[in-house]
Motif scaffolding. Structure first.
Motif, PDB file in Angstrom:
ATOM      1  N   THR A 129       0.834  -1.204   0.000  1.00 30.94           N
ATOM      2  CA  THR A 129       0.000   0.000   0.000  1.00 30.94           C
ATOM      3  C   THR A 129       0.866   1.250   0.000  1.00 30.94           C
ATOM      4  O   THR A 129       0.614   2.212  -0.737  1.00 30.94           O
ATOM      5  N   ASP A 137      -5.689  -0.601  -4.895  1.00 31.58           N
ATOM      6  CA  ASP A 137      -5.170  -1.138  -3.639  1.00 31.58           C
ATOM      7  C   ASP A 137      -6.142  -2.180  -3.093  1.00 31.58           C
ATOM      8  O   ASP A 137      -7.156  -1.841  -2.496  1.00 31.58           O
ATOM      9  N   GLU A 138      -5.802  -3.432  -3.290  1.00 33.12           N
ATOM     10  CA  GLU A 138      -6.658  -4.539  -2.842  1.00 33.12           C
ATOM     11  C   GLU A 138      -8.130  -4.223  -3.058  1.00 33.12           C
ATOM     12  O   GLU A 138      -8.920  -4.154  -2.123  1.00 33.12           O
TER      13      GLU A 138
END
Ligand SMILES: Nc1ncnc2c1ncn2[C@@H]1O[C@H](COP(=O)(O)OP(=O)(O)OP(=O)(O)O)[C@@H](O)[C@H]1O
Ligand SMILES: [Mg+2]
Lengths: 504, 228
Positions: free
Chosen positions: B41, B164-165
């Motif tokens: 991240t 991000d995910e």
């Protein structure tokens, strides 16, 4: 005080009725005054000279011709005189509670004869119009037509005979503005806010040196006499004071007193020779009272609404700007704005209004009373609103700012389109409740001559003596105005408590 | 399109990114994998300037960032070309779905309301949400919200998209509908960097895989080489 919110409004109204209408419970009659050994007399030292005022040489000591008169009267009763301070137009409310009598230039009127014990006249006054040297109006005849700025703006002591006489003169193009102190009104005349002041001639004579730039316009145009007020429930005390005055007049001690104060004019002497009889007023029924006072009360309620609705949006705008400045502005701005907030939150609203209305003219900025009132309320409330908005802005999740900036928005664009709209929704309930608080705080503006609902009530109640009926009418008016706000505020709260999805 | 050179980022004295260099991630789809706390991240946020770093440099879509505070002007132009999709969606709750999508084009690109709205409706159609244009984000499922977030980022016509995910807050059914959108996007030639724990997805969609371990690049290369 200011955080009461809408729930307390009805309670406050009931308390107001009790406090004002709960009339005299335990008035001290003559025997109790004698037993106590002191006659408590009430006056307002802010009212000024030559009546009652702090000795310039020794400000902790009171002086004035009425101070000496009170001493003489008390001595006649075989007791000492004890002073009680009060705001002038409310002094009669002290009778039977914290004061036995009022000796402070109270004019003998039919209404007062009806509602209080009134002594024989002890002083003859004449109403004098005071203007600025070299400025209009040149004579009283000029008042029949509007002045260069429209209606002539004329200051009077609130609740005084000058106010009554002037308001009754519909033939004059004047706007009558009530003050709590004589010197205040003279300062405002000098500063150009007023075109004239009407006051008892002896007061102007007394201050003439200090206000050398002011002058008497024509001769006094009306007059009357002062009386000592006592509670209606203490007839024996009233009789004793009246008799004492009789003796002081008969043996020339009162005349000597007026000689010393340079007040012994021809008028005075004539008055002291024969105290005039004044016809008693008839009591009107409640319906007449409503009919006569409703237009005035409604007009003043309008002033309350005007002040709130003008001041609050300004307070919100300033408050929001301050909150944004503190959270997102340059580093040096933070401490500046924090000081702004603390100064405004840490000093009384009354003082701020005074500063704006009475001090700014000294540096050349003379604001009309209504403008000063709106500015004062807006500045004061901006401090509280800024704290609310600061909390609101901080409650918006950090991801919102990041998401907005990731789209390429600048920080200011992100504030405008993303953070502020969310914060504003979030703080809607406390802000609405503050609006109600401000709505009630407008009553403080009477200190700077704005007549809103509370002030109007106080003036009407004292001039008509119908304290309870008018209190009920006034409280109902306040409720009629604040209730819709309270409902609005609860609606906002419910709307926010609902899950976001349920919103239309 | 994306180059990272010897990037060092510390937090509280700890190097959370330690000399990270990305070589082969020039275009196509880069998958960032690695254990929790390995710095995925953080690296992604460095790529669009949400984080500053202490040493090294990077270039995204032709914009170069160096160590130290980023000038706001640099970030504003960089972010027009780099879109970001967050794990928690971060939709604007006070705006309708379509207004979420048009905000950037209207405010940043100064598009007229009708132009921005027309494009927004096309994009919503593309992510399968044409019927939800006037809904509030809070009334949508997680998968639908994430697809709105993708449409919102795409509305800026970014040259690089960062994810991000994007599916870690979603259940399997919703995950599938979001991944379909991302795979579609990859096929259309969109350059993107996707942080993911889903090796199956990485194998299927990525052209390059970077594995981070404790802030360092453990391995990078084509999917079969890194993921086996
Ligand atoms: N706001 C923060 N303040 C301090 N340390 C942080 C912060 N965010 C992350 N870290 C630390 O930085 C390191 C890298 O975190 P990062 O979030 O980049 O890992 P990640 O690979 O994305 O992990 P995950 O798979 O759990 O999302 C971790 O050690 C984490 O504890
Ligand atoms: Mg992570």
């Amino acid at each position: 005080m200011r955080r009461l919110g809408h729930v307390r409004a009805p309670v406050a109204a009931v308390l107001a009725i009790l406090a004002v209408g709960g009339t005299v419970t335990r008035a001290a009659e003559l025997d109790e005054v004698v037993r106590r050994g002191a006659l408590v007399w009430a006056a307002d030292q802010e009212g000024g000279g030559p009546h009652v005022f702090p000795d310039p040489e020794q400000p902790t000591r009171l002086t004035g011709f009425e101070v000496e008169l009170a001493d003489l009267v008390a001595a006649e009763l075989g007791v000492t005189a004890r002073f009680q301070q009060g705001q002038w137009d409310r002094l009669p409310l002290l009778l039977g509670r914290s004061a036995d009598c009022v000796i402070n230039g109270f004019e003998l009127t039919p209404e007062r004869r009806r509602d209080y014990g009134c002594s024989r006249p002890y002083f003859a006054y004449a109403l004098q119009f005071v203007g600025r040297r070299g400025a209009a109006p040149a004579t009283l005849a000029d008042l029949a037509a509007p002045g260069p700025r429209g209606a002539w703006r004329v200051g009077v002591l609130t609740g005084s005979a000058a106010e009554q006489v002037l308001r009754a003169r519909s033939d004059l193009q004047v706007e009558v503005i009530g003050y709590d102190g004589t010197v205040d009104s003279l300062e405002q005349l000098r500063g150009g806010v007023l075109d004239g002041v009407v006051m008892d001639d002896c007061i102007f004579t007394f201050y003439a040196d200090r206000f050398a730039d002011l002058r008497a316009v024509d001769r006094p145009f009306a007059g009357g006499s002062y009386t000592v007020l006592t509670a209606a429930a203490t007839p024996r005390l009233a009789a004793a004071i009246d008799a004492a005055l009789g003796r002081l007049i008969a043996d020339g001690r009162l005349e000597a007193l007026y000689d010393r104060w340079d007040l012994a004019g021809r008028q005075q002497m004539l008055l002291l020779r024969d105290a005039a009889e004044i016809p008693a007023a008839t009591r009107r029924d409640t319906w007449d009272l409503v009919r006569d006072t409703a237009p005035l009360l409604l007009k003043s309620a309008g002033m309350t609404v005007l002040l709130s609705c003008a001041a609050f949006p300004l307070a919100i705008a300033i408050g929001l700007a301050v909150a944004i400045g503190r959270l997102h502005g340059p580093a040096w701005l933070g401490p500046v704005l924090a000081t702004y907030v603390e100064v405004l939150r840490g000093t009384p609203l009354m003082l701020q209004l005074y500063a704006i209305f009475f001090l700014l003219p000294k540096v050349g900025l003379a604001l009309p009373a209504i403008v000063a009132a709106v500015a004062g309320l807006a500045l004061n409330y901006s401090a509280y609103e800024s704290e609310i908005y600061r909390a609101g802005l901080r409650a918006v999740p950090a991801g919102q700012l990041e998401a907005a900036m990731s789209l390429g928005l600048t920080k200011w664009q992100a504030l405008r389109h993303v953070l502020v709209p969310q914060a504003v929704r979030l703080v809607m309930p406390p802000v609405t409740s503050d609006f109600i608080a401000l709505f009630k705080d407008t009553s403080v503006c009477s200190a700077i001559t704005v007549i809103e609902l509370t002030k109007r009530y106080s003036v009407l109640a004292l001039s008509t003596g119908r304290i309870v009926e008018l209190a009920v009418a006034t409280a109902l008016l306040y409720l009629a105005m604040s209730w819709p706000l309270a409902i609005l505020s609860r609606w906002f709260e419910r709307r926010l408590e609902r899950p976001a999805g349920a919103r239309p | 399109m994306i180059a990272v050179e010897s990037l060092v980022k510390t937090r509280g004295g700890v190097r959370v990114l330690d000399e990270v260099s990305l070589a082969g991630a020039a275009g196509g789809v880069t998958a960032l994998v690695g254990a929790s706390g390995s710095g995925k991240t953080t690296l992604l946020r460095c790529l669009n300037g949400l984080e500053t770093f202490e040493a090294g440099s990077l270039a995204v879509a032709g914009h170069r960032l160096v160590a130290g505070p980023h000038p706001p002007a640099t970030l504003e132009v960089l972010r027009r070309d780099v879109g970001m999709v967050f794990q928690q969606f971060n939709l604007f709750p006070h705006l309708s779905v379509v207004d979420n999508v048009t905000l950037g084009p209207r405010v940043v690109l100064r598009e007229t309301v009708s132009v921005a709205r027309g494009r927004a409706l096309d994009l919503l159609d593309r992510v399968g949400l044409a019927d939800f244009a006037t809904a509030r984000p809070a009334t949508l499922s997680g998968g639908q919200q994430q697809r709105v977030a993708i449409a919102r980022a795409l509305a800026m016509r970014p040259r690089v998209m960062l994810f991000d995910e994007p599916t870690s807050a979603l259940d399997p059914a919703m995950t599938a509908e979001v991944l379909d959108v991302i795979v579609d996007l990859a096929r259309s030639g969109q350059t993107m960097v996707v942080v993911t724990h889903d090796h199956g997805f990485a194998r299927r969609a990525a052209t390059w895989v970077v594995e981070l371990a404790a802030g360092r690049v453990a391995r990078q290369g084509p999917p079969p080489d890194v993921l086996g």
